[in-house]
Design an enzyme around this catalytic site. Sequence first.
Site, short mmCIF file in Angstrom:
data_model
loop_
_atom_site.label_atom_id
_atom_site.label_comp_id
_atom_site.label_asym_id
_atom_site.label_seq_id
_atom_site.Cartn_x
_atom_site.Cartn_y
_atom_site.Cartn_z
N HIS A 163 -2.63 4.77 0.15
CA HIS A 163 -1.82 5.87 0.68
C HIS A 163 -1.94 6.99 -0.35
CE1 HIS A 163 1.68 7.71 2.72
NE2 HIS A 163 2.20 7.90 1.53
N VAL A 215 7.85 1.58 -6.43
CA VAL A 215 7.10 0.32 -6.43
C VAL A 215 8.02 -0.85 -6.81
CG1 VAL A 215 6.21 0.29 -8.81
CG2 VAL A 215 4.82 -0.64 -6.96
N ILE A 251 10.45 -1.18 -3.23
CA ILE A 251 9.88 -1.38 -1.89
C ILE A 251 8.79 -2.45 -1.99
CG2 ILE A 251 8.77 -0.27 0.07
CD1 ILE A 251 10.02 2.38 -0.93
N MET A 298 4.94 -2.07 -1.32
CA MET A 298 4.22 -1.16 -2.22
C MET A 298 3.78 -1.96 -3.44
SD MET A 298 5.72 2.44 -3.60
CE MET A 298 4.74 3.64 -4.44
N TYR A 305 7.08 0.87 4.31
CA TYR A 305 7.36 1.83 3.24
C TYR A 305 7.91 3.14 3.81
CZ TYR A 305 5.83 5.54 -0.02
OH TYR A 305 5.74 6.65 -0.82
N HIS A 328 11.52 2.75 4.83
CA HIS A 328 12.42 2.12 3.86
C HIS A 328 13.45 3.14 3.37
CE1 HIS A 328 13.83 0.12 0.23
NE2 HIS A 328 13.30 -1.00 0.72
#
Length: 111
Positions: free
Chosen positions: A10, A36, A39, A42, A77, A80
């Site tokens: 991404h 990171v 989530i 990720m 993600y 979230h």
Amino acid sequence: MEGGGGGVKHILLAKFKDSVSEDEVQELIKEYANLVNLIEPMKAFHWGKDVSIENLHNGFTHVFESTFENTDGIGQYIIHPAHLEFSSNLFLPSLEKLIVVDYKPTPLVHL
């Protein structure tokens, strides 16, 4: 992982507004990197500033790369609460422009 072991990337290219100080940029980057830890889908986060000598960046100054196992992880993600809070209230209002691209790295094929 999809895409030859590299998962799904991404990529976000950003140009911060002139009114955003370098200290504010650094704080935003720290908060982005902390996602990171918040989530699960990720898996990794990297960032950097443009250092190209070609001058083809079209004003974009920063690159942010997040790694996910698959596109479903990106979907998780995006919705979230930690991502929504950060992006809507802090990050996006600080940007003049951005581009987002998701891709699956393709392994080098030897001819």
